[in-house]
Design a protein around this motif. Structure first.
Motif, PDB file in Angstrom:
ATOM      1  N   LYS B  68      16.313  -9.075  11.306  1.00 36.45           N
ATOM      2  CA  LYS B  68      15.827  -8.195  11.375  1.00 36.45           C
ATOM      3  C   LYS B  68      16.537  -6.867  12.200  1.00 36.45           C
ATOM      4  O   LYS B  68      16.388  -5.343  11.383  1.00 36.45           O
ATOM      5  N   ILE B  69      16.720  -8.384  13.449  1.00 38.35           N
ATOM      6  CA  ILE B  69      17.386  -6.785  13.813  1.00 38.35           C
ATOM      7  C   ILE B  69      18.981  -5.812  12.879  1.00 38.35           C
ATOM      8  O   ILE B  69      19.477  -4.724  13.079  1.00 38.35           O
ATOM      9  N   LEU B  70      19.532  -7.508  12.499  1.00 38.83           N
ATOM     10  CA  LEU B  70      20.875  -6.193  11.645  1.00 38.83           C
ATOM     11  C   LEU B  70      20.787  -5.399   9.934  1.00 38.83           C
ATOM     12  O   LEU B  70      21.312  -4.977   9.460  1.00 38.83           O
ATOM     13  N   GLY B  71      18.807  -5.960   9.874  1.00 37.45           N
ATOM     14  CA  GLY B  71      18.086  -5.222   8.168  1.00 37.45           C
ATOM     15  C   GLY B  71      18.893  -5.443   7.802  1.00 37.45           C
ATOM     16  O   GLY B  71      19.688  -5.340   6.065  1.00 37.45           O
ATOM     17  N   CYS B  72      19.116  -6.876   7.275  1.00 37.65           N
ATOM     18  CA  CYS B  72      19.221  -8.033   6.384  1.00 37.65           C
ATOM     19  C   CYS B  72      19.158  -8.846   5.652  1.00 37.65           C
ATOM     20  O   CYS B  72      17.908  -9.407   6.725  1.00 37.65           O
ATOM     21  N   ILE B 204      30.497  -4.758   5.385  1.00 36.71           N
ATOM     22  CA  ILE B 204      31.577  -6.300   6.206  1.00 36.71           C
ATOM     23  C   ILE B 204      31.762  -7.450   5.215  1.00 36.71           C
ATOM     24  O   ILE B 204      30.439  -7.363   4.795  1.00 36.71           O
ATOM     25  N   ASP B 205      32.220  -8.604   5.290  1.00 36.24           N
ATOM     26  CA  ASP B 205      31.592  -9.856   4.612  1.00 36.24           C
ATOM     27  C   ASP B 205      31.391 -10.812   5.443  1.00 36.24           C
ATOM     28  O   ASP B 205      30.997 -11.805   5.680  1.00 36.24           O
ATOM     29  N   VAL B 206      32.336 -10.493   6.819  1.00 37.00           N
ATOM     30  CA  VAL B 206      31.434 -11.723   7.773  1.00 37.00           C
ATOM     31  C   VAL B 206      31.873 -10.848   8.869  1.00 37.00           C
ATOM     32  O   VAL B 206      32.577 -10.110  10.055  1.00 37.00           O
ATOM     33  N   LEU B 207      30.269 -11.018   9.640  1.00 37.51           N
ATOM     34  CA  LEU B 207      30.428  -9.770  11.126  1.00 37.51           C
ATOM     35  C   LEU B 207      29.410 -11.129  12.169  1.00 37.51           C
ATOM     36  O   LEU B 207      28.731 -12.281  11.726  1.00 37.51           O
ATOM     37  N   PHE B 223      25.590 -16.148  16.643  1.00 35.73           N
ATOM     38  CA  PHE B 223      25.067 -15.907  14.627  1.00 35.73           C
ATOM     39  C   PHE B 223      26.205 -15.552  13.991  1.00 35.73           C
ATOM     40  O   PHE B 223      27.299 -14.633  14.690  1.00 35.73           O
ATOM     41  N   ALA B 224      26.913 -15.167  12.431  1.00 37.09           N
ATOM     42  CA  ALA B 224      27.384 -14.658  11.785  1.00 37.09           C
ATOM     43  C   ALA B 224      26.350 -14.093  10.654  1.00 37.09           C
ATOM     44  O   ALA B 224      25.275 -14.461  10.279  1.00 37.09           O
ATOM     45  N   TYR B 225      27.002 -13.102  10.199  1.00 30.14           N
ATOM     46  CA  TYR B 225      26.726 -12.785   9.123  1.00 30.14           C
ATOM     47  C   TYR B 225      27.554 -12.857   7.848  1.00 30.14           C
ATOM     48  O   TYR B 225      28.975 -12.475   8.257  1.00 30.14           O
ATOM     49  N   ALA B 230      31.198 -12.992   0.387  1.00 29.50           N
ATOM     50  CA  ALA B 230      32.008 -13.836   1.435  1.00 29.50           C
ATOM     51  C   ALA B 230      31.490 -15.161   1.450  1.00 29.50           C
ATOM     52  O   ALA B 230      32.022 -15.899   1.357  1.00 29.50           O
ATOM     53  N   ILE B 231      30.007 -15.394   1.038  1.00 22.77           N
ATOM     54  CA  ILE B 231      29.824 -16.579   0.535  1.00 22.77           C
ATOM     55  C   ILE B 231      29.580 -17.108  -1.057  1.00 22.77           C
ATOM     56  O   ILE B 231      30.593 -18.472  -0.919  1.00 22.77           O
ATOM     57  N   GLU B 232      30.052 -16.289  -1.553  1.00 24.43           N
ATOM     58  CA  GLU B 232      30.894 -17.018  -3.279  1.00 24.43           C
ATOM     59  C   GLU B 232      31.961 -17.218  -2.933  1.00 24.43           C
ATOM     60  O   GLU B 232      32.882 -18.439  -3.679  1.00 24.43           O
ATOM     61  N   LEU B 233      32.452 -16.424  -2.049  1.00 27.62           N
ATOM     62  CA  LEU B 233      34.551 -16.782  -1.313  1.00 27.62           C
ATOM     63  C   LEU B 233      34.372 -18.130  -0.581  1.00 27.62           C
ATOM     64  O   LEU B 233      35.377 -19.610  -1.282  1.00 27.62           O
ATOM     65  N   ILE B 234      33.314 -18.560   0.246  1.00 23.42           N
ATOM     66  CA  ILE B 234      34.478 -19.232   1.180  1.00 23.42           C
ATOM     67  C   ILE B 234      33.963 -20.347   1.449  1.00 23.42           C
ATOM     68  O   ILE B 234      32.610 -20.534   1.562  1.00 23.42           O
ATOM     69  N   GLN B 235      33.774 -21.592   1.362  1.00 27.43           N
ATOM     70  CA  GLN B 235      33.830 -22.870   0.879  1.00 27.43           C
ATOM     71  C   GLN B 235      32.562 -23.476   2.380  1.00 27.43           C
ATOM     72  O   GLN B 235      34.002 -22.881   3.692  1.00 27.43           O
ATOM     73  N   HIS B 236      31.666 -23.786   2.096  1.00 28.43           N
ATOM     74  CA  HIS B 236      31.388 -24.659   3.600  1.00 28.43           C
ATOM     75  C   HIS B 236      31.962 -25.986   3.683  1.00 28.43           C
ATOM     76  O   HIS B 236      32.219 -26.172   2.658  1.00 28.43           O
TER      77      HIS B 236
END
Lengths: 381, 381
Positions: B68-72, B204-207, B223-225, B230-236
């Protein structure tokens, strides 16, 4: 239990609102956590003139306390957020070669399984879940036959989370040593309720422990013991300036280095010196250290055996095998369903785990024989 | 600042024991954290009948508040322990190929540097630290010339930790988008003291954000946005049953899967639903959300500008460039050494950072013009 310990425990646990036999779900922290957390919260509310070294020293003081309880050097202890994350550290940092196999036991807690399933996708290792078949638990003899010879890592819970079966970690550890297998033990459902001997620890390479159960700490922290051999083998994959020798002097922030402080510190979670969680953990660890794991184990076993003598055997049958008992008992109701059981136990203000007709009962230091009597009477539905 | 907000802030910060201008070191949590932490501590002390879903829902409720604070969307938010650990997630999960380059700026905070130094050892990427030379800060024009064309990731602090220089993240973000560079921004010294626009966030891809400074949360959480890209690219690389869709029903514990809940949840730290840290964080975030980042930024800038007009210019010169100011000012004493400065400021009960003759002053929502006057008078040594 010596009278002064009984008195200490009574003071530290006068606040429990139920007849609580559910440590395997969530262990209550001692009352002394209240003052400690209030003190650390004060720093969060007002960090005025908070000294950098006092602050950053929190993780070292906790490391020393954990090491004292385990009987090892603080250099072998790492701060983590969960047991899974310890196993992820191992899975991501072990130098796997093609053909290497990691083994765990089917039905073990997911933290000893999922990191390896993921590692199989990202590294050359293969993961095998050993199926117990008709075996009650993985004995040394059974593992001798069933661990593939390419096994490099074997990962198992010391006490199973569901039925409370305790495996022979010393025997399995010796087998792993003989075969040069890295031995990973999840002690979350054991340590705190029972001690670990120096001989047992000497056969273990990575010991993981979430602190919010038997160690009476908060949810959100875990620690790990890494043997010297494990530290040599396992590459740390998380860099952080607090883990560098430079972090001792805040002015050295810009002397970039991936060199790390000695031993298992290189695996530490970020911001390990967080005061809220650590102050709660400290209360649990100090109580355990004061009373002693041997005394706690003896007390817990006495209560468990008293329960076993007196529970209504016509209404429940015991699932946990007598020859492999820790501090958790699993029982199955002969006729009652979960919904009735849950409702009736709540009505009697007794907190134990009820899942699909199974009861899971945990005996820990704050429990008394009177409470066991209350539990027995509550189960006689 | 509207009067009702002033009143709210006064109530939430009546407990500060000093004239505190040191948020860049450690931001104080609002007083409402006290009751919230007491409530969550109560669960640690007495987890009797603590409902699994209420407990596990903590991390989701916090995710929603952060979003909510970030608007995402909450799907783009991940819980972490530190900014470094966010960058480590990226460094360990990005599909690097031979020849790929990661860039950061020399003298940036180590969390934006060390993970890449380590990644260079463990992955095919090369890491380059860009040296600013005579530049005041990395402008878009300068980066156009100096980012190698093989750059795949660029990582930078939005506001520098030492001198408080604010970079043009929108301009740099657009450049990164043009060149298909993954843009990693450390907002730890910015967000909470200033807003982020939807346009900025879209580049931004990772905040990353450690919460114990401008977000007024506890030490030990971040925390991170993560953008959808980025979610598609970065393997957990960390597996954990709480991150799996099965975790919604505790009975499904043994349905092993590496499938994860939607979006950036797959990168979450272990035991993200820890109640102590989250309750303190919630107090900070709720206050920020209520007052609004735009209002906070306006207030902070007013105080900063008032200070700039009135500080004793004959005794200090300003290091932070006026055209790139956030909420942090760096000054250098013309004659006084650090030891004298530290002693005299403590004598006047003023908490600001003093390092090697440099002062770092942070202006945040709880500061008042009266306090700035006290600060100015204290600096007139």
């Amino acid at each position: 239990m010596r009278p002064e310990f009984r008195e200490l425990i009574r003071k530290e646990y006068h606040h429990l609102g139920t007849t609580f036999f559910n440590t395997a779900y969530f262990g209550p922290s001692p009352y002394s956590a209240k003052q400690k957390v209030a003190r650390s919260l004060q720093k969060e509310l007002d960090p005025s003139f908070y000294d950098y070294n006092t602050w950053m020293g929190i993780s070292e003081r906790m490391r020393t306390l954990i090491a004292k309880i385990l009987g090892c050097s603080p250099d072998n202890i790492s701060h983590q957020t969960s047991s899974s994350d310890v196993v992820n550290v191992v899975a991501n940092g072990y130098p796997f070669k093609e053909g290497d196999i990691v083994c765990a036991v089917d039905k073990d807690y997911p933290s000893n399984v999922l990191p390896w399933m993921l590692a199989e996708k990202n590294t050359p290792c293969k993961f095998q879940l050993l199926n117990l078949g008709n075996e009650i638990l993985p004995s040394v003899e059974w593992l001798k036959k069933n661990l593939p010879k390419e096994t490099k890592i074997f990962d198992i819970s010391w006490v199973t989370f569901d039925t409370g079966k305790k495996v022979d970690i010393l025997g399995i550890g010796k087998l792993c040593r003989e075969r040069n297998i890295l031995f990973v033990v999840d002690s979350t459902q054991a340590l705190g309720g029972m001690p670990i001997s120096q001989e047992e620890l000497s056969t273990i390479d990575v010991l993981t422990c979430s602190t919010y159960k038997w160690m009476l700490g908060p949810y959100g922290t875990a620690f790990a013991y890494f043997s010297d051999r494990a530290i040599e083998l396992i590459q740390h994959r998380n860099a952080n300036w607090i883990l560098s020798p430079n972090s001792r002097v805040v002015y050295n922030l810009l002397d970039y280095t991936t060199e790390t402080l000695p031993g298992a510190r290189c695996y530490d979670r970020g911001q390990a010196s967080n005061m809220l969680a650590n102050s709660c953990l400290e209360a649990g660890l100090e109580l355990i250290d004061e009373i002693g794991l041997e005394n706690i184990a003896e007390h817990n076993a006495e209560l468990r055996d008293y329960f076993l003598e007196n529970y209504p055997k016509n209404k429940y049958h015991l699932i946990t095998p007598r020859e492999a008992m820790g501090n958790i008992l699993a029982l199955k109701a002969r006729d009652l369903d979960s919904i009735t059981l849950e409702r009736e136990l709540k009505f009697r203000n007794v907190d134990i785990s009820v899942r699909q007709g199974n009861l899971r009962i945990s005996f820990h230091l704050f429990n008394t024989q009177d409470q066991v009597d209350q539990l027995i009477s509550a189960l006689d539905i």
